[in-house]
Design an enzyme around this catalytic site. Structure first.
Site, mmCIF file in Angstrom:
data_model
loop_
_atom_site.group_PDB
_atom_site.id
_atom_site.type_symbol
_atom_site.label_atom_id
_atom_site.label_comp_id
_atom_site.label_asym_id
_atom_site.label_seq_id
_atom_site.Cartn_x
_atom_site.Cartn_y
_atom_site.Cartn_z
ATOM 1 N N SER A 1 10.466 14.899 53.702
ATOM 2 C CA SER A 1 10.245 14.168 54.948
ATOM 3 C C SER A 1 8.758 13.827 55.091
ATOM 4 O O SER A 1 8.201 13.148 54.261
ATOM 5 C CB SER A 1 10.770 14.990 56.132
ATOM 6 O OG SER A 1 10.873 14.185 57.285
ATOM 7 N N LYS B 1 11.832 4.334 80.036
ATOM 8 C CA LYS B 1 10.883 5.450 80.084
ATOM 9 C C LYS B 1 11.566 6.744 79.669
ATOM 10 O O LYS B 1 10.955 7.610 79.055
ATOM 11 C CB LYS B 1 10.307 5.576 81.505
ATOM 12 C CG LYS B 1 9.290 6.702 81.668
ATOM 13 C CD LYS B 1 8.084 6.482 80.770
ATOM 14 C CE LYS B 1 7.048 7.586 80.948
ATOM 15 N NZ LYS B 1 5.920 7.419 80.034
#
Length: 340
Positions: A168, A220
């Site tokens: 990763s 948001k």
């Protein structure tokens, strides 16, 4: 039961006493350091050639008798004298270490080490990074990768050695190297993005507990732990993950164009042998083997930027360790288990 009760009381008293002593020491240290400017770290440099030479000499002293050792030292002295007369400057290899956690905390030291070596390193030198990381936060490993990119941009060859794992975010860093060397059973890949979080909204509703989420901006908040998640929020969250994954793929492709990126960017991992076939790495070898080889023709310098910890921080670490050991010993007595 009486033994355990007495032992618990003794343990509580001991912990209380240790904490009280440490609090007093911390207060004293705070008073002493008040008004002082925080001390910075220090760059530590050691020559790995001397380390390898010391290993060899120690073995020679054990295996050879006095006459053999004397003859060997005499021959080595002559060889060293001839090399000094040639006065040929050997190429330099700067060795760095990065042991990554989820926040890539080692980046703070890495950035200073790279800044230091770039003041001297040239295209004739080499930087070797011994990398160990299973990945972590996107922005943290993005910064760590950007630090390594400085080496490439300066025209200094970069070799990345992986003995255990570079997955990763760890592989995001590794791919910047012109050469990636992996141990045969190191773990590589995991070119993907993952995010997960629990949601306890139904549990709150079951107990008649309301949780309000107020936002300014349509996205948001997409998914939350306590609020009620919507399908629209899930779609937006997935979209963000897909965008991040595409950026990840583009980044890896930029530095390793030989990869079939869609084939390897599935989030899968491969051991070193299979990773070589996928072109995720260039060579199978341990970092020890590679550095020992380079030490024959080059001067190897290990760089480590060590942050100076304040007295309060050292006391805090000691306190944490003391409490952990006390709890571990107590639990071991209760359960008769060993902890490795």
């Amino acid at each position: 039961m009486e033994f355990f009760s007495e032992y618990a009381i003794f343990l509580a008293k001991t912990v209380t006493l240790v904490i009280a002593i440490l609090v007093v020491l911390a207060s004293f240290a705070a008073l002493r350091s008040k008004g002082r400017r925080k001390s910075s770290g220090q760059l530590q440099v050691s020559k790995l050639n001397d380390f390898y030479k010391g290993l060899r000499e120690r073995l020679e002293q054990t295996l050879l008798d006095k006459d053999q050792l004397k003859a060997l030292r005499k021959t080595q002295a002559k060889t060293d004298k001839k090399q000094k007369k040639k006065a040929e400057a050997k190429p330099r290899v700067f060795v760095l270490d990065f042991n990554g956690d989820i926040k890539a905390s080692a980046t703070e030291s890495l950035r200073h080490e790279i800044t230091a070596l770039l003041t001297l390193a040239t295209a004739k030198d080499e930087v070797v990074l011994r990398l160990e990381s299973g990945g972590g936060m996107v922005h943290s490993y993005g910064l760590a990768s950007s630090q390594l990119a400085r080496i490439r941009e300066a025209g200094v060859p970069l070799t990345v050695c992986i003995d255990k794992v570079a997955a990763s975010g760890g592989y995001m860093m590794a791919c910047i190297g012109q050469k990636i060397i992996s141990a045969p059973f190191a773990i590589l890949g995991s070119i993907g993005v993952v995010a997960q979080l629990p949601n306890v909204n139904r549990l709150l509703k079951k107990h008649d507990i309301d949780f309000e989420v107020l936002t300014a901006g349509e996205y948001k908040r997409t998914l939350t732990v306590f609020g009620e998640n919507t399908e629209k929020g899930r779609e937006k969250f997935q979209q963000d993950l897909d965008i991040t994954h595409q950026l990840f793929k583009n980044f890896v492709s930029r530095y390793r164009p030989q990869l079939a990126i869609d084939e390897v960017a599935t989030g899968e991992i491969w051991l070193g042998v299979a990773a070589l076939e996928k072109h995720l790495v260039d060579e199978l070898k341990t970092s020890d083997e590679y550095l020992a080889e380079r030490a024959r023709q080059s001067e190897l310098y290990h760089l480590h930027y060590a942050e100076r910890k304040s007295l309060q921080e050292r006391i805090g670490m000691a306190a944490s360790g003391s409490v952990d050991r006390l709890v571990l010993n107590w639990w071991s007595r209760l359960t008769q288990q060993r902890f490795w």
